[in-house]
Scaffold this active site. Structure first.
Site, PDB file in Angstrom:
ATOM      1  N   THR B  84      21.776  -0.700  -4.221  1.00 17.63           N
ATOM      2  CA  THR B  84      21.930   0.645  -4.797  1.00 17.63           C
ATOM      3  C   THR B  84      23.110   0.717  -5.760  1.00 17.63           C
ATOM      4  O   THR B  84      23.057   1.406  -6.765  1.00 17.63           O
ATOM      5  CB  THR B  84      22.125   1.672  -3.659  1.00 17.63           C
ATOM      6  OG1 THR B  84      20.945   1.680  -2.872  1.00 17.63           O
ATOM      7  CG2 THR B  84      22.362   3.061  -4.181  1.00 17.63           C
ATOM      8  N   THR B 161      23.399  -1.896   0.831  1.00 20.07           N
ATOM      9  CA  THR B 161      24.128  -1.535   2.054  1.00 20.07           C
ATOM     10  C   THR B 161      23.389  -1.874   3.352  1.00 20.07           C
ATOM     11  O   THR B 161      24.038  -2.083   4.372  1.00 20.07           O
ATOM     12  CB  THR B 161      24.454  -0.029   2.085  1.00 20.07           C
ATOM     13  OG1 THR B 161      23.253   0.701   1.892  1.00 20.07           O
ATOM     14  CG2 THR B 161      25.464   0.326   1.022  1.00 20.07           C
ATOM     15  N   ASP B 162      22.059  -1.943   3.317  1.00 16.98           N
ATOM     16  CA  ASP B 162      21.319  -2.082   4.584  1.00 16.98           C
ATOM     17  C   ASP B 162      21.816  -3.253   5.431  1.00 16.98           C
ATOM     18  O   ASP B 162      22.009  -3.126   6.632  1.00 16.98           O
ATOM     19  CB  ASP B 162      19.822  -2.250   4.318  1.00 16.98           C
ATOM     20  CG  ASP B 162      19.136  -0.913   4.126  1.00 16.98           C
ATOM     21  OD1 ASP B 162      19.859   0.092   3.968  1.00 16.98           O
ATOM     22  OD2 ASP B 162      17.895  -0.876   4.129  1.00 16.98           O
ATOM     23  N   LYS B 240      26.536  -0.696   9.827  1.00 13.12           N
ATOM     24  CA  LYS B 240      26.019   0.516   9.175  1.00 13.12           C
ATOM     25  C   LYS B 240      25.548   1.459  10.275  1.00 13.12           C
ATOM     26  O   LYS B 240      24.624   1.126  11.010  1.00 13.12           O
ATOM     27  CB  LYS B 240      24.869   0.167   8.231  1.00 13.12           C
ATOM     28  CG  LYS B 240      24.437   1.341   7.349  1.00 13.12           C
ATOM     29  CD  LYS B 240      23.318   0.970   6.373  1.00 13.12           C
ATOM     30  CE  LYS B 240      23.105   2.087   5.370  1.00 13.12           C
ATOM     31  NZ  LYS B 240      22.009   1.804   4.430  1.00 13.12           N
TER      32      LYS B 240
END
Lengths: 466, 429
Positions: B84, B161-162, B240
């Site tokens: 992202t 980020t995942d 996360k």
């Protein structure tokens, strides 16, 4: 003086009362202190084709920190730009489709949610979501057809609460409330015609029964150009009665200018206008990538039911409830549920119910500065419906109820024999007066305590005897 | 009818009107065009009578300015891997995709050039959920090369980020004797929007590298929902914890390393800087064919769940509570769970099995209840206070670089800050 050829178009915005457009939060405006404040900054971003919009750049240059007032029970992560938008509010979409049909527009086959770059902080995301749904419609007015250019569905921006040199405080309550935007072609013939068109469009929108009331729930913008010069957009017309004056002032202003640059202006209190910002361009828009586009199928359109127009409804209410046209329009304007109320208070004539709900509180407010609650109206009317009080006592009891005292209904009710005895006494005391003079004397004493009609009947009997 | 391309200016005539606009996308049923007003609308193809191309699409030339090197500023490298943080709108599908050059990154965050001399390198362009062990090696090799060639004060890795925390754990293990900071940076809001967290995360990471002596692998993301501070989080003890919030990354059974105030540039350090390693950087890569699985235990589990991992080199069972997994029957109904133990015993012959906890916070302890003691006896080991994700990466890395007997010792030893022997009293917030 040379002849001025003016082109006038209108853009109206109505908030819808169907919850928020892209999340499941209620669309209620809050006045209490917020539960918490989130502080953010915004950066300009390039539009879809890589060009940074002039409006976005202008706002970026005066960048500030933005503080967002948030409520635990009526805001969620979507408004905070901490969660992607949910699917579109189907109820809001249905209202827009109703309007597309009412205003004779073509409906876009596949609608795409767009992001309109806004970096004054009024949207936490840095853009406002907006969708073009209807195109090329028209309405019939007293001066012929006015073409409807577009009908869009947008999300409303956050409410500005305070601005300081270093930050702006916004409240998230308004952010995401569905907003219908209807734009006309510059077909408006005169300043007065502008008001008529705004009123007519308003009637159509309100007929859906899904509009929100209150300050700021309706906003009008004007597009004005003269002698084929660049277009000026005027934002923030709140009261449509001011439309003719604003148009006149703007035409006068423009005709005194040598050169006109296309720009957005805002309305002042004295109905003149001031510069607000440059005109936004197409580069300001790029697709909302978090929600797929939506096909509006013929099957969906076929399922849309058209509402009864308010003009038709007013005539129906006049007939069904024996109301005059002023009261029936007021019943519609204030959304009074006259049908259930007449069932509830079946012994009271509908016009009295309507006036007690709609006019009496205003009258009391004007005369005594007291605010009457709906709950008190309901209770007082139920006394009258149950024949516990005379009609004349309604207003007195309403006023007394605001003082939170226990109401002694007997005070307002005088037994017929007691009344008759007293009337006799008064006649003996003041001999040889006219009927009106006796009425005046007795009513002075019994206003709110006895029925005027009953007094008149007793009085007539005794005056005859004399 | 002419066949227009994306970006062409066209006139489309339908049965009822003529519409002018720019072609955005053509699907089976519809053509989507952008009107002059900026709105996109889809027009049913069956309605269209003709399309006339008025002007072909000509992409605007991007001006790339050469940024002069400032002698008084340190050099910091940014290695791009996708996600992202580096995503843009895709005209073809309308979706957000990672698609831009390192120069564009600098163009979007011009503040960076005043903090350090920035070098940008392209390593990969991948959504983080698609990261595989070879990608970790690829990034590690790119880091090694960058250190040799550019000698930066530190390196920033832009990353989706995942699975950012998987990569940070992998790099922590692979890069032995690391003497510079490697900071992984992601974004929860894409860079194309005004509210993106990408620029602040990047700027804070750059400032942190410039101003501190930290060395090792860490993550730099928003500390809260406010745009005020970024947190530097330990590479092997972070997870996360939210699907969408800016501050999704939280330290697990650990503390933040530092907080960077975006406006004041103040850096609060919560950890003492360790002495720099004396030996040279060594890459201990993860073997690309190593197979490690994760099995989340749950109620009503069947022995087939375990059987599935029979060709795996390693398995992390994410147990319940202190590290529990059903291997005992308590009544007729739970009899089937006795079979789980038999399956585990079979699997243990070739597979190393570790037990972590789906509680996320806290330490695994296999001593408290009898069934766990029995699991321990047959060779299952607990993961101490490691996250499941770090345990997964660590096991793959151990299997790639050590013999089985060494692995059994090293699993519960702290090698890269992944195990803290005294449980943090303050971590569950």
């Amino acid at each position: 003086m040379e002849k001025i050829d003016s082109k006038i178009g209108l853009e109206v915005h109505y908030q819808l009362d169907v919850g928020k457009l892209f999340c499941n939060c209620p669309s209620i405006l809050r006045e209490e202190n917020p539960d918490f404040i989130i502080k953010r900054k915004l950066k300009t971003s390039a539009g879809e084709l890589g060009e940074i919009d002039e409006t976005a750049l202008y706002e970026f240059k005066k960048q500030k920190e933005f503080w967002y007032e948030t409520y635990n029970d009526s805001n969620c992560l979507v408004e905070l730009d901490e969660e992607p938008p949910h699917s579109i509010n189907e109820k809001a979409l249905d209202v827009v489709l109703q309007l597309c049909l009412l205003l004779n527009t073509q409906i876009v086959d596949q609608i795409q949610i767009m992001r309109k770059t806004v970096i004054d902080g009024s949207n936490t995301s840095g853009f406002q979501r907006t969708i073009l749904i209807g195109r090329n419609g028209f309405i019939e007015t007293s001066k012929g057809k006015v073409k409807i250019a577009t009908i869009c569905l947008e999300e409303d921006a956050a409410r500005k609460i305070q601005e300081t040199p270093s930050y702006i405080i916004y409240r998230l309550d308004r952010l995401g409330i569905p907003l219908i935007e209807i734009t006309t072609h510059p077909d408006i013939k005169t300043p007065e015609h502008g008001k008529e068109v705004a009123q007519l469009i308003g009637m159509y929108v309100k007929s859906t029964g899904k509009t929100r009331g209150g300050i700021g729930s309706i906003r009008q913008d004007l597009n004005i150009s003269i002698n084929n010069k660049p277009r000026i957009e005027i934002k923030g017309v709140q009261d449509l009665r001011t439309i003719p004056r604003i148009i006149e002032n703007e035409i006068k202003r423009q005709s005194n200018l040598k050169e006109i640059k296309s720009e957005v202006r805002k309305v002042n209190i004295d109905l003149t206008t001031d510069y607000l910002r440059p005109m936004p361009g197409a580069a300001r828009m790029y697709p909302e990538t978090d929600i797929p586009s939506i096909n509006i199928t013929q099957e969906k359109i076929n399922l849309i039911k058209l509402p009864e127009l308010l003009t038709e409804k007013a005539i129906r209410l006049e007939k069904d409830f024996n109301l005059n046209s002023e009261i029936s329009n007021l019943v519609i304007k204030e959304k009074l549920d006259i049908i259930s109320l007449t069932k509830k208070f079946s012994n009271i004539e509908p016009s009295l119910i309507a006036t007690t709900y709609l006019l009496t509180p205003k009258e009391i407010k004007k005369r005594f500065g007291i605010n009457i609650k709906t709950k008190d109206i309901e209770e007082t009317l139920s006394y009258y419906n149950d024949k516990k009080i005379p009609k004349d006592a309604i207003q007195k009891i309403l006023i007394e109820r605001t003082q939170n005292k226990k109401i002694d209904l007997n005070k307002y009710k005088t037994s017929s024999s007691e009344l008759e005895r007293d009337i006799r006494k008064i006649i003996q005391k003041h001999k040889d007066l006219t009927f009106q003079a006796y009425m005046g004397l007795i009513m002075k004493k019994y206003r709110g305590k006895a029925n005027g009609q009953e007094i008149a009947e007793i009085l007539k009997r005794y005056i005859k005897q004399i | 009818m002419s066949n227009p391309n994306t970006g062409d200016t066209v006139k489309i005539t339908t049965s009822s009107e003529t519409i002018k606009g720019k072609i955005m996308l053509s699907t089976d049923k519809n053509i989507i065009i952008k009107l002059d007003s900026g709105y996109n609308i889809g027009i049913k193809k069956q309605k269209i009578k003709s399309i006339i191309i008025e002007k072909g699409y000509q992409p605007k030339k991007q001006k790339t300015k050469k940024i002069p090197i400032k002698k008084d500023l340190p050099t910091i490298s940014i290695l791009h891997t996708g996600g992202t943080i580096a995503s843009k709108i895709d005209y073809e599908t309308g979706a957000v995709i990672a698609k831009f050059t390192p120069e564009e990154l600098i163009g979007m965050v011009p503040e960076l050039k005043d903090i350090a001399n920035i070098k940008c390198k392209f390593v990969a362009n991948i959504q983080s959920e698609s990261m595989r062990f070879p990608h970790y090696n690829l990034i590690a090799k790119a880091i090694e090369k960058e250190i040799k060639e550019t000698k930066p004060k530190g390196i920033i890795i832009t990353h989706g980020t995942d699975t950012l925390h998987y990569t940070s754990a992998a790099l922590s293990f692979i890069l032995e004797n690391l003497s510079i900071p490697i900071i992984l940076v992601g974004a929860q809001r894409s860079s194309d929007r005004g509210s993106s967290d990408s620029h602040m995360n990047l700027i804070c990471a750059t400032k942190f590298i410039k101003e501190t002596d930290f060395h090792g692998v860490a993550i730099c993301m928003h500390n809260s929902m406010n745009d005020d501070k970024c947190a530097i989080l330990p590479g092997t003890k972070t997870r996360k914890m939210h699907t969408s919030r800016r501050d999704a990354f939280k330290p697990i059974n650990s503390e933040k390393i530092a907080l960077i105030n975006y406006d004041s540039d103040k850096i609060e350090m919560f950890e003492k800087t360790k002495p720099k390693p004396k030996e040279n950087l060594k890459l201990k890569l993860i073997k690309e064919d190593i197979k490690v699985g994760i099995l989340k235990s749950h109620t009503n589990i069947y022995p087939e769940n375990i059987k599935h991992f029979k060709n795996y080199d390693g398995l992390i069972i994410e147990g319940t509570g202190l590290g529990h997994f059903q291997t005992k029957s308590f009544d007729k109904i739970s009899e089937i769970e006795e079979k789980n133990k038999k399956e585990l015993e079979k699997l243990l012959k070739d597979t190393i099995i570790l037990l972590s906890s789906q509680c996320i916070f806290g330490r695994v302890n296999l001593n408290v209840y009898t069934p766990q003691r029995e699991l321990k006896e047959i060779g299952v080991m607990g993961t101490e206070d490691m996250t499941t994700e770090t345990a997964f990466i660590k096991l793959a890395w151990l299997l790639s670089n050590y013999k089985k007997e060494e692995i059994r010792k090293l699993v519960t030893q702290n090698l890269r800050g992944e195990i803290i022997k005294c449980s943090n009293t303050n971590s569950l917030k």
